[in-house]
Design a protein around this motif. Structure first.
Motif, PDB file in Angstrom:
ATOM      1  N   LYS A   1       0.582  -1.222   0.184  1.00 46.37           N
ATOM      2  CA  LYS A   1       0.013   0.026   0.091  1.00 46.37           C
ATOM      3  C   LYS A   1       1.036   1.182  -0.059  1.00 46.37           C
ATOM      4  O   LYS A   1       1.720   1.237   0.865  1.00 46.37           O
ATOM      5  N   GLN A   2       0.507   2.168  -0.981  1.00 38.84           N
ATOM      6  CA  GLN A   2       1.641   3.318  -0.963  1.00 38.84           C
ATOM      7  C   GLN A   2       0.871   4.451  -0.204  1.00 38.84           C
ATOM      8  O   GLN A   2      -0.401   4.543  -0.526  1.00 38.84           O
ATOM      9  N   LYS A   3       1.352   5.241   0.813  1.00 46.21           N
ATOM     10  CA  LYS A   3       0.954   6.597   1.343  1.00 46.21           C
ATOM     11  C   LYS A   3       2.134   7.664   1.007  1.00 46.21           C
ATOM     12  O   LYS A   3       3.017   7.431   0.726  1.00 46.21           O
ATOM     13  N   CYS A   4       1.215   8.889   0.988  1.00 49.95           N
ATOM     14  CA  CYS A   4       2.102  10.017   0.915  1.00 49.95           C
ATOM     15  C   CYS A   4       1.375  11.029   1.478  1.00 49.95           C
ATOM     16  O   CYS A   4       0.230  11.303   1.069  1.00 49.95           O
TER      17      CYS A   4
ATOM     18  N   ASN B   1       4.307   1.278   2.498  1.00 47.95           N
ATOM     19  CA  ASN B   1       5.310   2.035   1.814  1.00 47.95           C
ATOM     20  C   ASN B   1       5.026   3.639   2.033  1.00 47.95           C
ATOM     21  O   ASN B   1       4.041   4.008   1.112  1.00 47.95           O
ATOM     22  N   THR B   2       5.532   4.501   2.664  1.00 47.42           N
ATOM     23  CA  THR B   2       5.134   5.627   2.953  1.00 47.42           C
ATOM     24  C   THR B   2       6.290   6.871   2.339  1.00 47.42           C
ATOM     25  O   THR B   2       7.207   6.479   2.727  1.00 47.42           O
ATOM     26  N   GLN B   3       5.887   7.595   1.661  1.00 49.65           N
ATOM     27  CA  GLN B   3       6.363   8.644   1.168  1.00 49.65           C
ATOM     28  C   GLN B   3       6.071   9.991   2.038  1.00 49.65           C
ATOM     29  O   GLN B   3       5.269  10.458   1.969  1.00 49.65           O
TER      30      GLN B   3
ATOM     31  N   ASP C   1      -0.146  17.440   6.037  1.00 49.37           N
ATOM     32  CA  ASP C   1      -1.020  16.357   6.596  1.00 49.37           C
ATOM     33  C   ASP C   1      -0.604  16.387   8.430  1.00 49.37           C
ATOM     34  O   ASP C   1      -1.279  15.589   9.087  1.00 49.37           O
ATOM     35  N   ALA C   2       0.471  16.643   8.526  1.00 50.40           N
ATOM     36  CA  ALA C   2       0.893  17.087  10.081  1.00 50.40           C
ATOM     37  C   ALA C   2       1.863  18.198   9.995  1.00 50.40           C
ATOM     38  O   ALA C   2       2.591  18.725   9.254  1.00 50.40           O
TER      39      ALA C   2
ATOM     40  N   GLU D   1       2.451   6.815   9.938  1.00 53.91           N
ATOM     41  CA  GLU D   1       1.055   6.366  10.176  1.00 53.91           C
ATOM     42  C   GLU D   1       0.261   7.379  10.018  1.00 53.91           C
ATOM     43  O   GLU D   1      -0.975   7.110   9.587  1.00 53.91           O
ATOM     44  N   MET D   2       0.536   8.767  10.173  1.00 51.76           N
ATOM     45  CA  MET D   2      -0.519   9.869   9.796  1.00 51.76           C
ATOM     46  C   MET D   2      -0.828  10.315   8.525  1.00 51.76           C
ATOM     47  O   MET D   2      -1.606  11.118   8.074  1.00 51.76           O
TER      48      MET D   2
END
Length: 302
Positions: free
Chosen positions: A3-6, A57-59, A91-92, A172-173
């Motif tokens: 799963k990709q997160k960005c 996998n987070t960018q 996002d943060a 995580e956020m």
């Protein structure tokens, strides 16, 4: 299936709180210049950090904002404007505080403004390797009562203590979505701008208190030679004739040392041989020059 997160994280704080050092730690290599002098960061330099946890996998796009302080000159106003722009739509928002110096005259207005903002906020108390535990906890409680922070972290940006835990939380956020940058990209700064920033860092490191903030490094040319090496020409702009001997040094030794250190570091980052040429120009009104602002990645503000 992975799963990709960005997402985007704005890193804000009073000058010299350790923002650039933290961004470099999160990315895993140098993308922002650091100095013991306050207000080193002038433009929003993006660092790009990656994090993997199981099938996620987070960018994270880290917006390293200039220190927010009371603006007096046009350059100051442009820097503060850039800092708040960096926080918009993040996002943060990560507020980094130096618990030893605190700089309360700059921290308190920042907290007041932050309290009204909708973004999720994380408080990061830096320099835990040097701060005493009881005052540190008392400060965390006090600041936590002024702003609703989603999390509070205690770290040392310099030695990396607590940074992995912070990075996991930030990942995580972040929302699900495609990555904005290729996997091997660590910054959005052009190599031309990065080269100018590295030279500017050397100016600060080598001249300490001798050179005030009215100095800039303007990129003149950046060319790749046929043999693959890079030729970089830059102009060090100062505001007064009296500053020229400081930058040049006796027999040109100081500017030679600045150029050598900057060239060596840039060669390490780029992985190729670098030919760096520096010259000094006196320009009294450079801090009122729109073109110089644009070269530094800052918006022209009135």
């Amino acid at each position: 299936m992975t799963k990709q997160k960005c997402g985007a994280v704005a890193v804000i704080g009073a000058p010299n709180a350790g923002k650039s050092t933290l961004v470099n730690q999160l990315v895993g290599q140098k993308v922002a210049i650091t100095s013991s002098k306050a207000q080193t960061t002038r433009a929003r330099m993006l660092g790009i950090a990656l994090h993997q946890d199981g099938d996620e996998n987070t960018q994270m796009i880290l917006v390293d904002t200039p220190g927010i302080f009371e603006p007096r000159r046009r350059l100051d106003r442009a820097m503060v404007s850039a800092a708040w722009e960096g926080a918009e739509a993040a996002d943060a928002v990560l507020l980094i505080v130096d618990p030893i110096k605190q700089r309360r005259h700059e921290l308190m207005p920042l907290l007041e403004a932050l309290a009204k903002r909708p973004e999720r906020k994380i408080l990061v108390l830096n320099k835990v390797d040097r701060a005493k535990k009881e005052p540190l906890l008392a400060l965390a409680q006090e600041l936590g009562e002024l702003v609703e922070f989603a999390e509070i972290y205690f770290i040392s940006a310099l030695n990396g203590e607590g940074v992995d835990e912070l990075k996991s939380k930030l990942a995580e956020m972040m929302p699900e979505g495609p990555w904005h940058y290729p996997e091997d990209q660590v910054s959005d700064a052009s190599e031309r701008l990065l080269a100018a920033e590295i030279t500017r860092e050397q100016l600060y490191l080598q001249l300490h208190e001798e050179l005030p903030y009215d100095a800039a490094v303007r990129p003149e040319s950046y060319e790749v030679r046929k043999d693959g090496s890079v030729e970089v020409r830059q102009q060090i702009v100062i505001a007064r004739d009296s500053q020229k001997p400081i930058v040049l040094g006796k027999g040109g030794q100081r500017i030679k040392a600045i150029g050598e250190a900057a060239r060596k570091e840039l060669a390490e980052i780029l992985g190729v041989k670098v030919h760096l040429f520096l010259h000094v120009k006196v320009s009294e009104g450079w801090s009122e020059d729109k073109e110089v602002f644009e070269e530094m990645g800052l918006d022209w503000v009135k």
